[in-house]
Design a protein around this motif. Sequence first.
Motif, PDB file in Angstrom:
ATOM      1  N   GLU A   5      50.088  23.002  40.891  1.00 29.43           N
ATOM      2  CA  GLU A   5      50.059  24.081  39.824  1.00 29.43           C
ATOM      3  C   GLU A   5      50.855  25.239  40.629  1.00 29.43           C
ATOM      4  O   GLU A   5      50.759  25.652  41.416  1.00 29.43           O
ATOM      5  N   GLU A   7      51.878  29.752  40.562  1.00 31.60           N
ATOM      6  CA  GLU A   7      51.445  31.358  39.917  1.00 31.60           C
ATOM      7  C   GLU A   7      51.973  31.430  39.156  1.00 31.60           C
ATOM      8  O   GLU A   7      53.743  31.523  39.305  1.00 31.60           O
ATOM      9  N   ASP A  26      47.139  29.305  33.250  1.00 32.79           N
ATOM     10  CA  ASP A  26      46.451  28.965  33.883  1.00 32.79           C
ATOM     11  C   ASP A  26      48.365  27.721  33.974  1.00 32.79           C
ATOM     12  O   ASP A  26      48.113  27.169  32.591  1.00 32.79           O
ATOM     13  N   CYS A  59      39.949  20.038  30.108  1.00 34.60           N
ATOM     14  CA  CYS A  59      39.625  21.519  31.045  1.00 34.60           C
ATOM     15  C   CYS A  59      38.071  22.939  29.628  1.00 34.60           C
ATOM     16  O   CYS A  59      38.172  23.442  30.124  1.00 34.60           O
ATOM     17  N   SER A  65      47.407  24.412  27.155  1.00 34.59           N
ATOM     18  CA  SER A  65      47.857  25.829  27.621  1.00 34.59           C
ATOM     19  C   SER A  65      49.497  26.086  26.607  1.00 34.59           C
ATOM     20  O   SER A  65      49.697  24.639  27.525  1.00 34.59           O
ATOM     21  N   TRP A  68      51.506  24.984  29.849  1.00 32.57           N
ATOM     22  CA  TRP A  68      51.457  23.549  30.455  1.00 32.57           C
ATOM     23  C   TRP A  68      52.803  22.947  30.462  1.00 32.57           C
ATOM     24  O   TRP A  68      52.928  22.795  29.174  1.00 32.57           O
TER      25      TRP A  68
END
Length: 112
Positions: A5, A7, A26, A59, A65, A68
């Motif tokens: 992941e 930021e 995300d 999810c 998304s 991703w």
Amino acid sequence: MHFVEREPVMMAIGGRLLSDAGQGLDVMVIDVAVMDGDWRREVRAEVIERILAALARACGLPEPSPAWWVDFRVIEEGSWAAGGGVLSVLSLLESGVFTEEKAKAIRAGIGA
């Protein structure tokens, strides 16, 4: 697979930081590393699409998304190790894990 992941200040889409986009996305990089074998372009594309679709379902999202990313890497035969030894896809070909047709395609793919 390795999930990382990030930021929103660490990634951009179209030259714009995701943190500036105000979308609250995300951000994720999925690193798929596979042993050498029958990984033609269409096979890699199908694997990537299935990973993204499964992740969206998990999810509870209608679609993946745009933040991703999937990195699909093929590790060359003889360049993968675990448990103190080098692993080979060739040893799996005789194990019955693959159909004979797939085993032939893998052998052709790695030049064995």
